[in-house]
Design an enzyme around this catalytic site. Sequence first.
Site, PDB file in Angstrom:
ATOM      1  N   HIS A   1       3.683   1.714  -1.685  1.00 48.67           N
ATOM      2  CA  HIS A   1       3.946   1.971  -3.103  1.00 48.67           C
ATOM      3  C   HIS A   1       2.674   2.450  -3.799  1.00 48.67           C
ATOM      4  CE1 HIS A   1       7.018  -1.251  -2.152  1.00 48.67           C
ATOM      5  NE2 HIS A   1       7.775  -0.309  -2.658  1.00 48.67           N
TER       6      HIS A   1
ATOM      7  N   GLU B   1       0.811  -1.222   0.000  1.00 47.50           N
ATOM      8  CA  GLU B   1       0.000   0.000   0.000  1.00 47.50           C
ATOM      9  C   GLU B   1       0.845   1.274   0.000  1.00 47.50           C
ATOM     10  OE1 GLU B   1      -0.459  -2.636   1.880  1.00 47.50           O
ATOM     11  OE2 GLU B   1      -2.576  -3.084   2.202  1.00 47.50           O
TER      12      GLU B   1
END
Length: 281
Positions: A37, A35
């Site tokens: 990224h 999450e």
Amino acid sequence: MKIVNTPEEVRKQVALWKKEGFSVGLVPTMGFLHEGHGSLIKKASEENDKVVVSVFVNPIQFGPSEDLASYPRDLKHDTELVSECGGDMIFSPSPSDMYCEDFCSFVDVENLTSGLCGAKRPGHFRGVCTVVTKLFNIVQPERAYFGQKDAQQLAVIKRMVRDLNVPVTIVPCPIVREADGLAKSSRNTYLSSEERKAAVILNKSLKKGLAALTSGERNAEVVKNIIKDTLNSEPLAKIDYVEIVDSSALAPVTNINSSILTAIAVYIGKTRLIDNFTFNL
């Protein structure tokens, strides 16, 4: 969404996009996306017409005893996440696509890389700066997105771009955390269930340091000791470093009278985790 493997394929597609007047954002990653990224990709898709996400485990930023071979990889999962978050292309080269057999050109940033993780991982930031420079040259984005969890990396990339007049705007993005405060990281998957519970001590220690600063403490050594004492209360935690440095130059500070970065690296079992916060006066 496209998945391409060579610099030539990326350049060809980006040239077509730019011919149509589209702006391009870049999110450099080593894959095994989470999450954190995802938040970078979403931010990039909000600010650019097209988004390229690089998925490349860069061999030249790993030391001889580090986890290059075992670093987690899952391109199928990465593809799904990039698509969900608004990415338009994944650039997933092999090492031979990025580094020819007689490769011998590197990018170094001095001073900012001598402390923190740079002191513990010689050559690491030379590898980071080299691959990021290559990605900038290949993709030629208007903007590139980096997470603040890797605070030293962010500072080093910003300085490299400034010093070398690279025409890319660096966009810092906030740390994304689990519900219990642990910063999201691909290396969290290395933790056993017991180690995962213990790992929350990183965020707890930083919160205590921030509370001391907020209450008016300005002696860096006092704040560092508060953080160390908290970390040492967890039997599975082994401190690599606890440092307070100037936010821009990354030089150690004694008395806190400007913007500072408080950064820690801690082993939980055999897994090395990092975390940080910035405090602005």
